[in-house]
Design a protein around this motif. Structure first.
Motif, short mmCIF file in Angstrom:
data_model
loop_
_atom_site.label_atom_id
_atom_site.label_comp_id
_atom_site.label_asym_id
_atom_site.label_seq_id
_atom_site.Cartn_x
_atom_site.Cartn_y
_atom_site.Cartn_z
N ARG A 136 0.83 -1.21 0.00
CA ARG A 136 0.00 0.00 0.00
C ARG A 136 0.87 1.25 0.00
O ARG A 136 0.59 2.22 -0.72
CB ARG A 136 -0.93 0.00 1.20
N GLU A 137 1.94 1.26 0.79
CA GLU A 137 2.80 2.44 0.85
C GLU A 137 3.56 2.63 -0.46
O GLU A 137 3.72 3.76 -0.95
CB GLU A 137 3.78 2.34 2.02
N GLY A 140 1.15 3.83 -3.11
CA GLY A 140 0.79 5.22 -2.81
C GLY A 140 1.87 6.20 -3.17
O GLY A 140 1.60 7.35 -3.51
N SER A 141 3.14 5.76 -3.12
CA SER A 141 4.26 6.66 -3.42
C SER A 141 4.29 7.06 -4.88
O SER A 141 4.90 8.06 -5.26
CB SER A 141 5.59 6.02 -3.03
N ALA A 281 8.74 4.99 1.84
CA ALA A 281 7.43 4.34 1.93
C ALA A 281 7.53 3.03 2.71
O ALA A 281 6.67 2.72 3.54
CB ALA A 281 6.88 4.09 0.52
N GLN A 284 7.73 3.70 6.34
CA GLN A 284 6.42 4.02 6.92
C GLN A 284 5.62 2.73 7.17
O GLN A 284 4.94 2.61 8.20
CB GLN A 284 5.66 4.94 5.98
N ALA A 285 5.71 1.79 6.25
CA ALA A 285 5.03 0.51 6.44
C ALA A 285 5.60 -0.22 7.65
O ALA A 285 4.87 -0.83 8.43
CB ALA A 285 5.17 -0.35 5.18
#
Length: 497
Positions: A136-137, A140-141, A281, A284-285
């Protein structure tokens, strides 16, 4: 018609037969298959009345919140306006994107809540959840509108490993004895007559998952620079990268960090990713996984268990306070005034949930306003006169709660995306809250007021259990019994006059 996978060998067919027999006895892993039918039915439009996507989403409050958040994200800003209804979100996102989001959410819920007997199964399931977070991260990036599809495929990438560890732990032990931990895939063809990825594909086909998701479960090697990459290959590649990163991140060591850097650098060109942004990213995950996982080294399980034990003890004590308050209210409900019942209810939730602040709001129908009448918490009384607002509908969380007549829990009131749902009177008086709860008090669909309680940033992240929601609803019902008794008395008195 559901497609079925055929193993290439008799031993492979025996392995699959044993696997299906055990899933029949123990239940599909563990309840995910049950959620699939409604979601896929909505995606395919098989029954517009019963399985419409809007109805499917609205049956799950968590999914509703995630759908609206996605519809209002930067990826869909071209639509140019705030999306406040699921119906509009379906038009903006499309049923496919929402279906993937729903499938991903349900799979994460199942894997996160499952507590398998086998430690190996738990490890594989946590890695699958972590792969979904990474996907997902990463998607999204690059502002991909196929992020939710990538999430599902990434979590399903190791479905074969999850199925074997969960349903056939003795076979997993044999694989490890033959090839060593981490090399189970090497021994599977000889010992099981089928590869672990093939087992995963067989399960996905048995569940009736769409072909695009099954195709996204395959492993893809990095393409040569300049090689065209179609949508299917992109999904499979980002899922492969997410799975490999998850396997390395889970261990939380220097070797794993170096491997994450290496595989990100070799897959980034194929996926159109900037390496530094992709690594941010993934970081963040990883940070999100610290809270979502339970036994991974990166989640610091010993520290987590200590925090959870303290929180469990605190909750148990708090629930006893709620239960004691409810008992008092049941004894008084036929004699106490509505004001007395509200006072007891407010004090009970303030102490039982350990709120930073708690406020009771009462509706004045003649003036058409809600106003705060009593409160608990430091430095709150001076703000009481400012806590008032018109009862005419406004698109904010308080009117939404009063309209739905159900307990509303806001986990992160400081999320910038949530700011538009918070009224100005709250921002000027209660904005120190990080999380809060609204308990509407309604009779026959007519709101009479509500109780409000919040926690500030000094409290750890809050989650309410089903037990606590049940106790809060019981408390609301007792307050409204007193209100309805008063209304009935006034009606009789009015007729007598």
């Amino acid at each position: 018609m559901t497609e079925h996978f055929k193993a290439g060998t008799a031993l492979g067919e025996q392995t699959l037969s044993l696997l299906w027999e055990r899933t029949r006895r123990q239940g599909d892993m563990p309840g995910f298959a049950k959620a699939i039918s409604a979601i896929l039915g909505a995606m395919r439009g098989e029954d517009d009345h019963q399985f419409s996507m809007t109805e499917t989403v609205l049956t799950d409050p968590v999914l509703t919140q995630k759908v609206l958040r996605l519809a209002n994200s930067g990826m869909y800003s071209a639509f140019g306006q705030h999306v406040s209804t699921v119906t509009k979100a379906v038009l903006v996102l499309g049923t496919e994107a929402i279906g993937h989001l729903a499938l991903g959410l349900k799979l994460i819920e199942e894997l996160s809540e499952l507590r398998p007997d086998s430690a190996h199964a738990h490890i594989e399931m946590e890695k699958a959840v972590l792969a979904g977070l990474v996907a997902r991260e990463l998607a999204g990036s690059v502002q991909s509108m196929h992020a939710e599809e990538a999430v599902v495929c990434s979590m399903l990438h190791t479905l074969g490993r999850m199925m074997v560890t969960f349903y056939m732990p003795e076979a997993w032990t044999r694989l490890q004895q033959a090839a060593g931990a981490g090399r189970e895939d090497v021994a599977a063809p000889q010992l099981l007559g089928i590869t672990l990825p093939e087992i995963g594909r067989a399960a996905a086909l048995r569940w009736g998952l769409p072909k695009n998701l099954v195709a996204g479960m395959r492993s893809v090697e990095p393409a040569e620079p300049g090689t065209p990459v179609d949508h299917g290959d992109w999904i499979a590649a980002i899922s492969t990268l997410a799975r490999r990163c998850a396997d390395s991140l889970w261990h939380d060591n220097d070797e794993g960090a170096a491997e994450v850097q290496r595989v990100t650098e070799i897959y980034a060109p194929m996926l159109g990713l900037d390496v530094e942004r992709a690594l941010d990213a993934i970081a963040q995950a990883r940070a999100a996984a610290v809270e979502d996982l339970s036994i991974a080294p990166l989640s610091k399980p010993a520290e987590r268990r200590a925090r959870e034990l303290a929180r469990t003890r605190q909750r148990a004590a708090g629930n006893k306070i709620l239960q004691a308050g409810l008992a008092e209210m049941r004894e008084m409900v036929d004699s106490a005034s509505p004001g007395q019942m509200v006072s007891i209810a407010l004090e009970t939730v303030y102490k039982g949930l350990d709120f930073s602040r708690a406020v009771a709001f009462v509706r004045n129908r003649r003036e058409g306003r809600y106003a705060a009448r009593m409160c608990f918490g430091e430095s709150l009384k001076e703000h009481l006169p400012l806590m008032a607002f018109d009862d005419s509908y406004q698109p904010n969380v308080f009117h939404a709660a009063l309209g739905s007549d159900r307990v509303i829990f806001i986990e992160n009131a400081r999320d910038p995306k949530f700011a538009a749902k918070l009224p100005q009177w709250w921002k000027s008086t209660l904005a120190e809250a990080r999380s809060f709860v609204i308990l509407p008090l309604s009779s026959n669909g007519h709101p009479a007021g509500f109780l409000y309680g919040d926690w500030d940033e000094t409290f750890p992240p809050i989650e309410l259990s089903q037990t606590e929601f049940t106790l809060l609803n019981d408390l609301r019902a007792l307050v409204m019994r007193a209100v309805e008794r008063r209304h009935a008395f006034e009606a009789v008195a009015s007729r007598a006059a």
